[in-house]
Design an enzyme around this catalytic site. Structure first.
Site, PDB file in Angstrom:
ATOM      1  N   HIS A   1       0.800  -1.238   0.000  1.00 24.41           N
ATOM      2  CA  HIS A   1       0.000   0.000   0.000  1.00 24.41           C
ATOM      3  C   HIS A   1       0.827   1.281   0.000  1.00 24.41           C
ATOM      4  O   HIS A   1       0.825   2.027   0.977  1.00 24.41           O
ATOM      5  CB  HIS A   1      -0.950   0.018   1.209  1.00 24.41           C
ATOM      6  CG  HIS A   1      -1.838  -1.187   1.262  1.00 24.41           C
ATOM      7  ND1 HIS A   1      -2.729  -1.397   2.273  1.00 24.41           N
ATOM      8  CD2 HIS A   1      -1.983  -2.229   0.403  1.00 24.41           C
ATOM      9  CE1 HIS A   1      -3.381  -2.534   2.062  1.00 24.41           C
ATOM     10  NE2 HIS A   1      -2.932  -3.060   0.927  1.00 24.41           N
TER      11      HIS A   1
ATOM     12  N   GLU B   1     -12.855   2.705  -3.575  1.00 22.83           N
ATOM     13  CA  GLU B   1     -13.607   3.956  -3.441  1.00 22.83           C
ATOM     14  C   GLU B   1     -13.205   5.024  -4.450  1.00 22.83           C
ATOM     15  O   GLU B   1     -12.049   5.117  -4.839  1.00 22.83           O
ATOM     16  CB  GLU B   1     -13.366   4.547  -2.038  1.00 22.83           C
ATOM     17  CG  GLU B   1     -13.776   3.630  -0.909  1.00 22.83           C
ATOM     18  CD  GLU B   1     -13.530   4.246   0.462  1.00 22.83           C
ATOM     19  OE1 GLU B   1     -12.887   5.323   0.536  1.00 22.83           O
ATOM     20  OE2 GLU B   1     -13.984   3.633   1.452  1.00 22.83           O
TER      21      GLU B   1
ATOM     22  N   TYR C   1     -11.614  10.218   5.662  1.00 23.09           N
ATOM     23  CA  TYR C   1     -12.285   9.296   4.742  1.00 23.09           C
ATOM     24  C   TYR C   1     -12.529   7.913   5.358  1.00 23.09           C
ATOM     25  O   TYR C   1     -12.976   6.997   4.671  1.00 23.09           O
ATOM     26  CB  TYR C   1     -11.549   9.266   3.386  1.00 23.09           C
ATOM     27  CG  TYR C   1     -11.781  10.607   2.721  1.00 23.09           C
ATOM     28  CD1 TYR C   1     -12.907  10.821   1.927  1.00 23.09           C
ATOM     29  CD2 TYR C   1     -10.986  11.699   3.022  1.00 23.09           C
ATOM     30  CE1 TYR C   1     -13.201  12.071   1.425  1.00 23.09           C
ATOM     31  CE2 TYR C   1     -11.264  12.960   2.521  1.00 23.09           C
ATOM     32  CZ  TYR C   1     -12.376  13.141   1.724  1.00 23.09           C
ATOM     33  OH  TYR C   1     -12.676  14.386   1.246  1.00 23.09           O
TER      34      TYR C   1
END
Ligand code: HEC
Length: 494
Positions: A257, A353, A363
């Site tokens: 990530h 998303e 978020y």
């Protein structure tokens, strides 16, 4: 001896079986045990007078919450009990996630998705187009970017930059900064400064490895993303300066990530805004920690200085460059033609998303998510109001749209029109596992909330999409990873 072993093995199996039934909370099991008897194994309906869930109507986004509420509260008049008494909110959301997956499977089985004619032409709502190869012979291309004359720069994750000009691919640019390919990290984004004609500056994000850092354990070397700028002349890179870098204590070993896109903003007092995004490196809680740079969208100026009106400049211990937080792994970032900032980010299983990114907003990751764990267990809900203590007192901004199931969303750009005049202003989002490109038309409703006006899958199945970029003429360039090449979407007539 053998008998004893067998007996032991038998006992072991029984114990495991019991444990499995107590712990097997996968959404598949939940569906089979609680729902399939009436709604069918594939959600096709039929039992107890249920309708099929596999319709276009039920695929609409609004049914995310309608389904969640219906399962929680039941349909007493129609013979379905309220599962809110026996299942947790997370399990109930997991079942909606599962219905979404079954719907998508049925949609694909039925031949749904972009259609290519025998002449290679795709027909879509506003344009017919075809796909042609542009550059082959690449090695894990991660991003593409254009100079105004049509020259394309390509970053390859193993650590190289290449220039594609007049139909030819260059040798790797010499003297590029040393990056470290580790898991999902390596050489990542390229962004050409909007004033390139004057300053010649090119910005890169890549994974940098350092030997010594306070978090160093077991002799491991830590990595983090840096933003570096420089110039390319005669096939040689010259570094001008490091524009952003994490504090040494935040270098870490994870190969997960990295996020990593760069986007330009406005000129303020002579300096150009620069937004970039970082994933949470697989450490979900870091996304909520303002003292950690991961899982954030950052805003700096092109010289590396931090704008004084950033939302957390006065928050003690916070990275002053943070613009928004609670992001998981944003691998798409773009400003639309009106200047609104958007990101696309990977969810866990289900729940990629599309977010309208605004100053200081949270978020939600990992407090809320549309996704479930990769092992199938449901541990989150998408909405703060049903997330219990986790999200108590927090204002969380929900995505404008999601991918359920996930496509591994990666790469995002806006159409500037050109050869695709009818797409001007639309966003194009790539997907790795989905091998997909989706087109979005977005607008605000009267209350100021973003709405998806149109959403259309325009490509599927050509390869893992790593980046999507509008070329100077409006053709949509797509960097594929497996097969490693760049293709472009052009009008069918050309
Ligand atoms: C005893 C049969 C039965 C069981 C078991 C059952 N349902 Fe239902 N369910 C129904 C009926 C009947 C309806 C109303 C008719 C329809 O929508 O098909 C309904 C409606 C629904 C709806 C609302 C659809 C809409 O139009 O809004 C959802 C969502 C749903 N069920 C999900 C589930 C899930 C998830 C489970 C398992 C946790 C489940 N149901 C278990 C019979 C059942």
């Amino acid at each position: 001896m053998t008998t004893k072993l067998l007996v032991r093995a038998g006992v072991f199996a029984v114990v495991c079986g019991a444990a499995a039934s107590a712990w097997a909370q996968s959404v598949e099991t939940l569906w089979e045990r609680n729902c399939a008897s009436c709604h069918g194994k594939e959600a096709q309906g039929g039992g107890a007078g249920t309708k099929s869930f596999l319709t276009d109507e039920y695929r609409k986004r609004e049914y995310d919450r309608l389904f969640f509420d219906a399962i929680r509260e039941g349909k007493a008049d129609m013979g379905m009990s309220a599962f809110g008494e026996t299942l947790s909110n997370e399990q109930i959301w997991g079942l909606v996630n599962h219905i979404r997956m079954l719907q998508d499977q049925a949609f694909r089985k039925g031949g749904g998705g972009p259609k290519r004619g025998s002449d290679g032409v795709y027909a879509s709502k506003h344009a017919s187009y075809k796909v042609e190869d542009v550059v082959r012979g690449l090695s894990t291309p991660w991003s593409v970017e254009f100079l105004t004359d049509g020259t394309m720069l390509i970053a390859e994750r193993p650590g190289t930059l290449r220039v594609w000009k007049d139909g030819k691919l260059s040798e790797p640019v010499k003297n590029v900064p040393k990056s470290r390919e580790t898991g999902q990290g390596g050489m990542m984004d390229i962004a050409v400064h909007p004033d390139y004609a004057k300053n010649g500056l090119i910005y890169l994000t890549f994974t940098q490895e350092i030997d010594e850092h306070p978090g160093k354990q077991d002799g491991h070397r830590g990595t983090h993303t840096v933003v570096v700028r420089g110039t390319i002349a005669d096939g040689v890179w010259t570094t001008d300066k490091t524009v952003w870098q994490a504090r040494p204590e935040h270098y870490m070993r994870s190969g997960l990530h990295f996020g990593s896109r760069i986007v330009w903003g406005e000129v303020i007092d002579g300096k150009r805004e620069l937004y970039f995004c970082l994933g949470e490196r697989g450490q979900a809680n870091q996304a909520q920690d303002l003292g950690n740079p991961n899982g954030k969208v950052h805003r700096i100026f092109d010289d590396g200085s931090v704008p004084k009106d950033n939302p957390f400049v006065a928050t003690e211990g916070a990275y002053a460059s943070i613009w928004s937080y609670g992001h998981r792994n944003p691998q798409g970032l773009v400003r639309d033609l009106a200047g609104n900032l958007w990101d696309t980010e990977h969810g866990p299983r289900g729940g990629d998303e599309l977010n309208a990114v605004v100053k200081g907003a949270n978020y939600g990751w990992p407090l809320v998510s549309y996704g479930i764990e990769y092992n199938g267990s449901p541990t989150r809900v998408p909405w703060a109001d049903v997330a219990g203590d986790k999200a108590k007192g927090k204002t969380i901004v929900n995505p404008v749209d999601v991918w359920l199931p996930s496509v591994g969303v990666c790469g995002l750009d806006v159409s500037t029109g050109g050869v695709f005049g009818a797409w001007k202003g639309d966003l194009f989002a790539g997907g790795l596992a989905g091998e997909s490109v989706d087109r979005f038309r977005l607008a605000k409703d009267d209350a100021g909330a973003w709405k998806v006006v149109e959403r259309e899958e325009i490509l599927r199945g050509l390869g893992r999409v790593r980046d999507v970029r509008t070329g100077p003429d409006g053709a949509i360039y797509v960097a594929l990873n497996g097969p490693d090449k760049v293709v472009r979407i052009v009008p069918a007539g050309k």
